[in-house]
Design a protein around this motif. Structure first.
Motif, PDB file in Angstrom:
ATOM      1  N   ASN A  82     -14.722-115.054  -7.220  1.00  0.00           N
ATOM      2  CA  ASN A  82     -13.774-115.119  -8.331  1.00  0.00           C
ATOM      3  C   ASN A  82     -14.503-115.213  -9.668  1.00  0.00           C
ATOM      4  O   ASN A  82     -14.049-114.675 -10.663  1.00  0.00           O
ATOM      5  N   ASP A  83     -15.647-115.907  -9.689  1.00  0.00           N
ATOM      6  CA  ASP A  83     -16.412-116.026 -10.925  1.00  0.00           C
ATOM      7  C   ASP A  83     -16.968-114.679 -11.359  1.00  0.00           C
ATOM      8  O   ASP A  83     -17.090-114.407 -12.537  1.00  0.00           O
ATOM      9  N   ASP A  84     -17.324-113.812 -10.395  1.00  0.00           N
ATOM     10  CA  ASP A  84     -17.875-112.505 -10.720  1.00  0.00           C
ATOM     11  C   ASP A  84     -16.823-111.604 -11.354  1.00  0.00           C
ATOM     12  O   ASP A  84     -17.155-110.752 -12.176  1.00  0.00           O
ATOM     13  N   ASP A  85     -15.558-111.773 -10.985  1.00  0.00           N
ATOM     14  CA  ASP A  85     -14.497-110.919 -11.489  1.00  0.00           C
ATOM     15  C   ASP A  85     -14.013-111.342 -12.871  1.00  0.00           C
ATOM     16  O   ASP A  85     -13.420-110.550 -13.592  1.00  0.00           O
ATOM     17  N   GLU A  86     -14.255-112.581 -13.246  1.00  0.00           N
ATOM     18  CA  GLU A  86     -13.755-113.084 -14.515  1.00  0.00           C
ATOM     19  C   GLU A  86     -14.621-112.589 -15.666  1.00  0.00           C
ATOM     20  O   GLU A  86     -15.816-112.372 -15.529  1.00  0.00           O
ATOM     21  N   THR A  87     -14.000-112.428 -16.811  1.00  0.00           N
ATOM     22  CA  THR A  87     -14.714-112.035 -18.017  1.00  0.00           C
ATOM     23  C   THR A  87     -15.266-113.284 -18.677  1.00  0.00           C
ATOM     24  O   THR A  87     -14.560-114.275 -18.825  1.00  0.00           O
ATOM     25  N   ASN A  88     -16.536-113.219 -19.080  1.00  0.00           N
ATOM     26  CA  ASN A  88     -17.129-114.365 -19.765  1.00  0.00           C
ATOM     27  C   ASN A  88     -16.597-114.427 -21.177  1.00  0.00           C
ATOM     28  O   ASN A  88     -16.636-113.453 -21.914  1.00  0.00           O
ATOM     29  N   VAL A  89     -16.103-115.592 -21.569  1.00  0.00           N
ATOM     30  CA  VAL A  89     -15.587-115.800 -22.913  1.00  0.00           C
ATOM     31  C   VAL A  89     -16.602-116.640 -23.663  1.00  0.00           C
ATOM     32  O   VAL A  89     -16.957-117.728 -23.230  1.00  0.00           O
ATOM     33  N   VAL A  90     -17.077-116.099 -24.775  1.00  0.00           N
ATOM     34  CA  VAL A  90     -18.074-116.802 -25.583  1.00  0.00           C
ATOM     35  C   VAL A  90     -17.419-117.210 -26.890  1.00  0.00           C
ATOM     36  O   VAL A  90     -16.762-116.405 -27.543  1.00  0.00           O
ATOM     37  N   ALA A  91     -17.599-118.451 -27.260  1.00  0.00           N
ATOM     38  CA  ALA A  91     -16.999-118.963 -28.492  1.00  0.00           C
ATOM     39  C   ALA A  91     -17.682-118.347 -29.704  1.00  0.00           C
ATOM     40  O   ALA A  91     -18.903-118.217 -29.737  1.00  0.00           O
ATOM     41  N   VAL A  92     -16.870-117.974 -30.681  1.00  0.00           N
ATOM     42  CA  VAL A  92     -17.410-117.409 -31.912  1.00  0.00           C
ATOM     43  C   VAL A  92     -18.188-118.491 -32.642  1.00  0.00           C
ATOM     44  O   VAL A  92     -17.720-119.606 -32.806  1.00  0.00           O
ATOM     45  N   GLY A  93     -19.395-118.152 -33.078  1.00  0.00           N
ATOM     46  CA  GLY A  93     -20.228-119.105 -33.792  1.00  0.00           C
ATOM     47  C   GLY A  93     -21.217-119.835 -32.904  1.00  0.00           C
ATOM     48  O   GLY A  93     -22.074-120.552 -33.417  1.00  0.00           O
ATOM     49  N   SER A  94     -21.125-119.642 -31.590  1.00  0.00           N
ATOM     50  CA  SER A  94     -22.063-120.306 -30.695  1.00  0.00           C
ATOM     51  C   SER A  94     -23.386-119.556 -30.663  1.00  0.00           C
ATOM     52  O   SER A  94     -23.499-118.428 -31.134  1.00  0.00           O
ATOM     53  N   LYS A  95     -24.424-120.181 -30.091  1.00  0.00           N
ATOM     54  CA  LYS A  95     -25.736-119.532 -30.000  1.00  0.00           C
ATOM     55  C   LYS A  95     -25.657-118.269 -29.148  1.00  0.00           C
ATOM     56  O   LYS A  95     -26.300-117.270 -29.452  1.00  0.00           O
TER      57      LYS A  95
ATOM     58  N   TYR B  91     -23.142-116.250 -28.838  1.00  0.00           N
ATOM     59  CA  TYR B  91     -22.457-115.217 -29.614  1.00  0.00           C
ATOM     60  C   TYR B  91     -23.446-114.485 -30.509  1.00  0.00           C
ATOM     61  O   TYR B  91     -23.503-113.269 -30.531  1.00  0.00           O
ATOM     62  N   TYR B  92     -24.248-115.233 -31.247  1.00  0.00           N
ATOM     63  CA  TYR B  92     -25.193-114.615 -32.168  1.00  0.00           C
ATOM     64  C   TYR B  92     -26.375-113.990 -31.432  1.00  0.00           C
ATOM     65  O   TYR B  92     -26.970-113.032 -31.920  1.00  0.00           O
ATOM     66  N   ALA B  93     -26.725-114.514 -30.265  1.00  0.00           N
ATOM     67  CA  ALA B  93     -27.822-113.929 -29.487  1.00  0.00           C
ATOM     68  C   ALA B  93     -27.461-112.528 -29.024  1.00  0.00           C
ATOM     69  O   ALA B  93     -28.332-111.668 -28.898  1.00  0.00           O
ATOM     70  N   GLY B  94     -26.198-112.263 -28.810  1.00  0.00           N
ATOM     71  CA  GLY B  94     -25.758-110.938 -28.379  1.00  0.00           C
ATOM     72  C   GLY B  94     -26.039-109.860 -29.406  1.00  0.00           C
ATOM     73  O   GLY B  94     -26.232-108.692 -29.067  1.00  0.00           O
ATOM     74  N   PHE B  95     -26.093-110.220 -30.680  1.00  0.00           N
ATOM     75  CA  PHE B  95     -26.371-109.244 -31.725  1.00  0.00           C
ATOM     76  C   PHE B  95     -27.810-108.746 -31.649  1.00  0.00           C
ATOM     77  O   PHE B  95     -28.096-107.600 -31.966  1.00  0.00           O
ATOM     78  N   THR B  96     -28.725-109.621 -31.279  1.00  0.00           N
ATOM     79  CA  THR B  96     -30.131-109.241 -31.274  1.00  0.00           C
ATOM     80  C   THR B  96     -30.626-108.786 -29.906  1.00  0.00           C
ATOM     81  O   THR B  96     -31.609-108.078 -29.827  1.00  0.00           O
ATOM     82  N   GLN B  97     -29.963-109.177 -28.835  1.00  0.00           N
ATOM     83  CA  GLN B  97     -30.446-108.847 -27.502  1.00  0.00           C
ATOM     84  C   GLN B  97     -29.830-107.585 -26.934  1.00  0.00           C
ATOM     85  O   GLN B  97     -30.355-107.041 -25.974  1.00  0.00           O
ATOM     86  N   ARG B  98     -28.771-107.089 -27.512  1.00  0.00           N
ATOM     87  CA  ARG B  98     -28.114-105.895 -26.990  1.00  0.00           C
ATOM     88  C   ARG B  98     -28.882-104.655 -27.404  1.00  0.00           C
ATOM     89  O   ARG B  98     -29.334-104.530 -28.536  1.00  0.00           O
ATOM     90  N   SER B  99     -29.012-103.725 -26.503  1.00  0.00           N
ATOM     91  CA  SER B  99     -29.724-102.489 -26.782  1.00  0.00           C
ATOM     92  C   SER B  99     -28.907-101.602 -27.719  1.00  0.00           C
ATOM     93  O   SER B  99     -27.681-101.579 -27.667  1.00  0.00           O
ATOM     94  N   LEU B 100     -29.588-100.850 -28.564  1.00  0.00           N
ATOM     95  CA  LEU B 100     -28.902 -99.947 -29.473  1.00  0.00           C
ATOM     96  C   LEU B 100     -28.379 -98.712 -28.750  1.00  0.00           C
ATOM     97  O   LEU B 100     -27.546 -97.988 -29.275  1.00  0.00           O
ATOM     98  N   ASN B 101     -28.879 -98.457 -27.569  1.00  0.00           N
ATOM     99  CA  ASN B 101     -28.476 -97.276 -26.803  1.00  0.00           C
ATOM    100  C   ASN B 101     -27.250 -97.509 -25.936  1.00  0.00           C
ATOM    101  O   ASN B 101     -26.756 -96.578 -25.317  1.00  0.00           O
TER     102      ASN B 101
END
Length: 74
Positions: free
Chosen positions: A8-21, A23-33
């Protein structure tokens, strides 16, 4: 019972709070491609674009006609 809760945990969407570490880590760790799952293409983008351009054209035309009328060019 643990295997059911794990699946059940695998099927759920992860919800990340806006302003959390995370959340901001996703901006730098996501690939541009990476491509988003759903891209906005075709009629979904064309219609609003034509509406915007049409509205802007009407406003510019109204300003042009007002300018010409105020200077006695009409």
């Amino acid at each position: 019972m643990n295997s059911n809760s794990n699946s059940n945990d695998d099927d759920e969407t992860n919800v990340v709070a806006v302003g959390s570490k995370e959340y901001y880590a996703g901006f730098t760790q996501r690939s541009l491609n990476e491509e988003p799952a759903e891209r906005v293409t075709g009629d979904a983008i064309l219609g609003p674009t034509f509406k915007f351009v049409g509205g802007a054209m009407v406003i510019i035309l109204a300003l042009l006609v007002g300018f010409m009328a105020s200077n006695g060019l009409l």
